[in-house]
Design an enzyme around this catalytic site. Structure first.
Site, PDB file in Angstrom:
ATOM      1  CB  ILE A 188       5.564   1.102  -1.041  1.00 37.76           C
ATOM      2  CG1 ILE A 188       5.600   2.141   0.094  1.00 37.76           C
ATOM      3  CG2 ILE A 188       4.701   1.634  -2.189  1.00 37.76           C
ATOM      4  CD1 ILE A 188       6.214   3.481  -0.308  1.00 37.76           C
ATOM      5  CB  SER A 189       5.687  -4.186  -2.717  1.00 36.56           C
ATOM      6  OG  SER A 189       4.647  -4.261  -1.777  1.00 36.56           O
ATOM      7  CG  ASP A 239      10.563   3.431   6.550  1.00 36.01           C
ATOM      8  OD1 ASP A 239      11.318   3.987   5.744  1.00 36.01           O
ATOM      9  OD2 ASP A 239       9.489   3.929   6.936  1.00 36.01           O
ATOM     10  CB  SER A 275      -1.708   2.749   3.194  1.00 29.67           C
ATOM     11  OG  SER A 275      -0.626   1.840   3.185  1.00 29.67           O
ATOM     12  N   GLY A 308       0.841  -1.208   0.000  1.00 27.07           N
ATOM     13  CA  GLY A 308       0.000   0.000   0.000  1.00 27.07           C
ATOM     14  C   GLY A 308       0.865   1.242   0.000  1.00 27.07           C
ATOM     15  N   GLY A 349      10.137  11.335  -7.353  1.00 31.72           N
ATOM     16  CA  GLY A 349       9.759   9.926  -7.508  1.00 31.72           C
ATOM     17  C   GLY A 349       9.105   9.369  -6.269  1.00 31.72           C
ATOM     18  CB  SER A 365       4.672   0.278   9.887  1.00 37.87           C
ATOM     19  OG  SER A 365       5.416   0.506   8.730  1.00 37.87           O
ATOM     20  CB  THR A 366      -0.152   0.939  12.111  1.00 39.12           C
ATOM     21  OG1 THR A 366       0.560   2.170  11.948  1.00 39.12           O
ATOM     22  CG2 THR A 366      -0.991   0.991  13.363  1.00 39.12           C
ATOM     23  NE  ARG A 372      13.368   1.115   0.313  1.00 35.57           N
ATOM     24  CZ  ARG A 372      13.932   1.324  -0.866  1.00 35.57           C
ATOM     25  NH1 ARG A 372      15.136   1.869  -0.928  1.00 35.57           N
ATOM     26  NH2 ARG A 372      13.320   0.993  -1.980  1.00 35.57           N
TER      27      ARG A 372
HETATM   28  N1  LIG Z   1      10.453   8.158  -3.189  1.00 36.24           N
HETATM   29  C1  LIG Z   1       9.865   7.467  -2.211  1.00 36.24           C
HETATM   30  N2  LIG Z   1       8.723   6.788  -2.460  1.00 36.24           N
HETATM   31  C2  LIG Z   1       8.120   6.091  -1.456  1.00 36.24           C
HETATM   32  N3  LIG Z   1       8.604   5.999  -0.189  1.00 36.24           N
HETATM   33  C3  LIG Z   1       9.758   6.657   0.093  1.00 36.24           C
HETATM   34  C4  LIG Z   1      10.407   7.421  -0.886  1.00 36.24           C
HETATM   35  N4  LIG Z   1      11.508   7.962  -0.315  1.00 36.24           N
HETATM   36  C5  LIG Z   1      11.538   7.581   0.959  1.00 36.24           C
HETATM   37  N5  LIG Z   1      10.486   6.790   1.218  1.00 36.24           N
HETATM   38  C6  LIG Z   1      10.305   6.108   2.514  1.00 36.24           C
HETATM   39  O1  LIG Z   1      10.611   4.743   2.270  1.00 36.24           O
HETATM   40  C7  LIG Z   1       9.575   3.903   2.720  1.00 36.24           C
HETATM   41  C8  LIG Z   1       9.184   2.881   1.679  1.00 36.24           C
HETATM   42  O2  LIG Z   1      10.147   1.901   1.541  1.00 36.24           O
HETATM   43  P1  LIG Z   1       9.778   0.540   0.807  1.00 36.24           P
HETATM   44  O3  LIG Z   1      11.003  -0.292   0.854  1.00 36.24           O
HETATM   45  O4  LIG Z   1       8.558  -0.023   1.439  1.00 36.24           O
HETATM   46  O5  LIG Z   1       9.457   1.015  -0.666  1.00 36.24           O
HETATM   47  S1  LIG Z   1       9.366   0.128  -1.987  1.00 36.24           S
HETATM   48  O6  LIG Z   1       8.597  -1.075  -1.635  1.00 36.24           O
HETATM   49  O7  LIG Z   1      10.717  -0.200  -2.409  1.00 36.24           O
HETATM   50  O8  LIG Z   1       8.671   0.966  -2.971  1.00 36.24           O
HETATM   51  C9  LIG Z   1       8.379   4.758   3.003  1.00 36.24           C
HETATM   52  O9  LIG Z   1       7.882   4.251   4.228  1.00 36.24           O
HETATM   53  P2  LIG Z   1       6.322   4.011   4.497  1.00 36.24           P
HETATM   54  O10 LIG Z   1       5.762   5.390   4.696  1.00 36.24           O
HETATM   55  O11 LIG Z   1       6.319   3.212   5.765  1.00 36.24           O
HETATM   56  O12 LIG Z   1       5.700   3.293   3.349  1.00 36.24           O
HETATM   57  C10 LIG Z   1       8.921   6.174   3.098  1.00 36.24           C
HETATM   58  O13 LIG Z   1       9.089   6.532   4.449  1.00 36.24           O
HETATM   59  N1  LIG Z   2      -6.208   1.857  10.610  1.00 36.54           N
HETATM   60  C1  LIG Z   2      -5.774   3.126  10.819  1.00 36.54           C
HETATM   61  N2  LIG Z   2      -6.672   4.097  10.987  1.00 36.54           N
HETATM   62  C2  LIG Z   2      -6.266   5.370  11.194  1.00 36.54           C
HETATM   63  N3  LIG Z   2      -4.965   5.743  11.234  1.00 36.54           N
HETATM   64  C3  LIG Z   2      -4.035   4.807  11.048  1.00 36.54           C
HETATM   65  C4  LIG Z   2      -4.397   3.433  10.839  1.00 36.54           C
HETATM   66  N4  LIG Z   2      -3.258   2.722  10.683  1.00 36.54           N
HETATM   67  C5  LIG Z   2      -2.255   3.594  10.803  1.00 36.54           C
HETATM   68  N5  LIG Z   2      -2.697   4.837  11.032  1.00 36.54           N
HETATM   69  C6  LIG Z   2      -1.884   6.052  11.179  1.00 36.54           C
HETATM   70  O1  LIG Z   2      -1.463   6.393   9.868  1.00 36.54           O
HETATM   71  C7  LIG Z   2      -0.115   6.800   9.886  1.00 36.54           C
HETATM   72  C8  LIG Z   2       0.696   5.930   8.932  1.00 36.54           C
HETATM   73  O2  LIG Z   2       0.739   4.619   9.457  1.00 36.54           O
HETATM   74  P1  LIG Z   2       1.955   3.669   9.121  1.00 36.54           P
HETATM   75  O3  LIG Z   2       1.642   2.363   9.754  1.00 36.54           O
HETATM   76  O4  LIG Z   2       3.250   4.293   9.464  1.00 36.54           O
HETATM   77  O5  LIG Z   2       1.813   3.544   7.526  1.00 36.54           O
HETATM   78  P2  LIG Z   2       2.828   2.984   6.456  1.00 36.54           P
HETATM   79  O6  LIG Z   2       3.690   1.970   7.137  1.00 36.54           O
HETATM   80  O7  LIG Z   2       1.962   2.387   5.406  1.00 36.54           O
HETATM   81  O8  LIG Z   2       3.596   4.169   5.972  1.00 36.54           O
HETATM   82  C9  LIG Z   2       0.342   6.757  11.320  1.00 36.54           C
HETATM   83  O9  LIG Z   2       0.252   8.052  11.868  1.00 36.54           O
HETATM   84  C10 LIG Z   2      -0.624   5.813  11.977  1.00 36.54           C
HETATM   85  O10 LIG Z   2      -0.821   6.131  13.330  1.00 36.54           O
END
Ligand SMILES: Nc1ncnc2c1ncn2[C@@H]1O[C@H](COP(=O)(O)OS(=O)(=O)O)[C@@H](OP(=O)(O)O)[C@H]1O
Ligand SMILES: Nc1ncnc2c1ncn2[C@@H]1O[C@H](COP(=O)(O)OP(=O)(O)O)[C@@H](O)[C@H]1O
EC number: 2.7.1.25
Length: 275
Positions: free
Chosen positions: A179-180, A136, A110, A106, A229, A113-114, A139
């Site tokens: 994110i994949s 995260d 989204s 996602g 990006g 991680s939570t 990496r």
């Molecule tokens: N350009 C860009 N696009 C998306 N995300 C970015 C980028 N740069 C840094 N970040 C941070 O890296 C986290 C995503 O890493 P992933 O390894 O899950 O990404 S991927 O699957 O390789 O697309 C992602 O963490 P999450 O918010 O937990 O998804 C971001 O914090």
């Molecule tokens: N089911 C949910 N409903 C509302 N807020 C959420 C929910 N899951 C996570 N959050 C909040 O959304 C934000 C992003 O969550 P996180 O787990 O870090 O997302 P991701 O790992 O996809 O980046 C955080 O501030 C978290 O507290």
């Protein structure tokens, strides 16, 4: 308890975990092993014994199996797969669960991680062993050499897919939260595993919601052009077409705990929470 199944075999004492599969029994391999001395673990139970010179019995010589052919895989030449008498089925019996991969995909923000943490906690309380591979976090180490351009994201997913496969083979419920963004990369990970062992979970949360959450301020930076990006802004995200579980659609009002319950229910139904 390991001691309960300890075998004494012509001087070879092997701790046999409850339910070690007969097909993997080490008893038939004991003939070629010389004098051995048992190890006694901290709790007094007997564990895998070693020879009097301190070394463990050479599994190759006690296996007596024909050697398979050498292979070439990618750039690795002249390699050979080594089998071990303790197999996945034995590890699963030990843990009373089945190894699998829960792949959470996602947008950033989204809730991947939570959800991964909530699921881990829920399964832990049920006595089930999980391990989280979070994008995260991975990496920070294994994949620190990778950027966010498409081919590096693909390599990120490939490596995590391979590691997740190893965890599943260990009998562990591996939660991969990344994110994949590309379907082909996720499908390649699915294809590494036996049918059913890859459970794709889509965090179906809109860009608007993710951007409003923006817990790390990354969307703001991306909108300002300070991150190039960024997924969902100027980089693609391909939602799954046939995932096992879809969560988080607006209006469903699902909390992380409720979402984790959906996955636990799925695993229970499919028999993954027992050996
Ligand atoms: N350009 C860009 N696009 C998306 N995300 C970015 C980028 N740069 C840094 N970040 C941070 O890296 C986290 C995503 O890493 P992933 O390894 O899950 O990404 S991927 O699957 O390789 O697309 C992602 O963490 P999450 O918010 O937990 O998804 C971001 O914090
Ligand atoms: N089911 C949910 N409903 C509302 N807020 C959420 C929910 N899951 C996570 N959050 C909040 O959304 C934000 C992003 O969550 P996180 O787990 O870090 O997302 P991701 O790992 O996809 O980046 C955080 O501030 C978290 O507290």
């Amino acid at each position: 308890m390991i001691a309960a199944g300890a075998k004494s075999l012509l001087g070879l004492s092997i701790a046999s975990p409850k339910g070690l599969s007969d097909s993997n029994s080490l008893s038939s391999h004991s003939r070629s092993v010389g004098v051995v001395r048992s190890c006694v673990s901290m709790d007094g139970s007997q564990t895998l014994s070693h020879n009097t010179n301190g070394s463990f019995p050479e599994l190759k010589s006690i296996n007596g199996k024909k050697q398979g052919p050498l292979s070439t895989v990618g750039n690795s030449t002249n390699i050979k797969w080594h089998e071990c008498p303790v197999e996945k089925v034995d590890r699963q019996r030990l843990l009373d669960q089945k190894g699998c991969v829960i792949w959470v995909t996602g947008l950033s923000g989204s809730g991947k991680s939570t959800l991964a943490c909530a699921l881990n906690q829920m399964l832990y309380k049920k006595g089930k062993l999980c391990y989280i591979l979070d994008g995260d976090n991975v990496r920070h180490g294994l994949n620190r050499d990778l950027s966010f351009k498409a081919e590096d994201r693909a390599e990120n997913i490939r490596r995590v897919g391979e590691v997740a496969k190893l965890f599943a083979d260990a009998g562990i419920i591996c939660i991969a939260s990344l994110i994949s963004p590309y379907r082909t990369d996720r499908d390649a990970c699915r294809n590494l595993l036996p049918e059913g062992d890859f459970v794709e979970v889509f965090m179906d949360v809109s860009l608007e919601v993710c951007e409003a959450r923006d817990p790390k301020g990354l969307y703001k930076l991306a909108r300002a052009g300070k991150i190039k990006g960024f997924t969902g802004i100027d980089d693609p995200y391909e939602p799954p077409l046939n995932c096992e579980i879809s969560l988080g659609r607006e209006g469903s009002g699902t909390s992380p705990i409720e979402m984790a319950e959906v996955i636990v229910g799925y695993l229970e139904n499919k028999g993954y929470l027992q050996a």
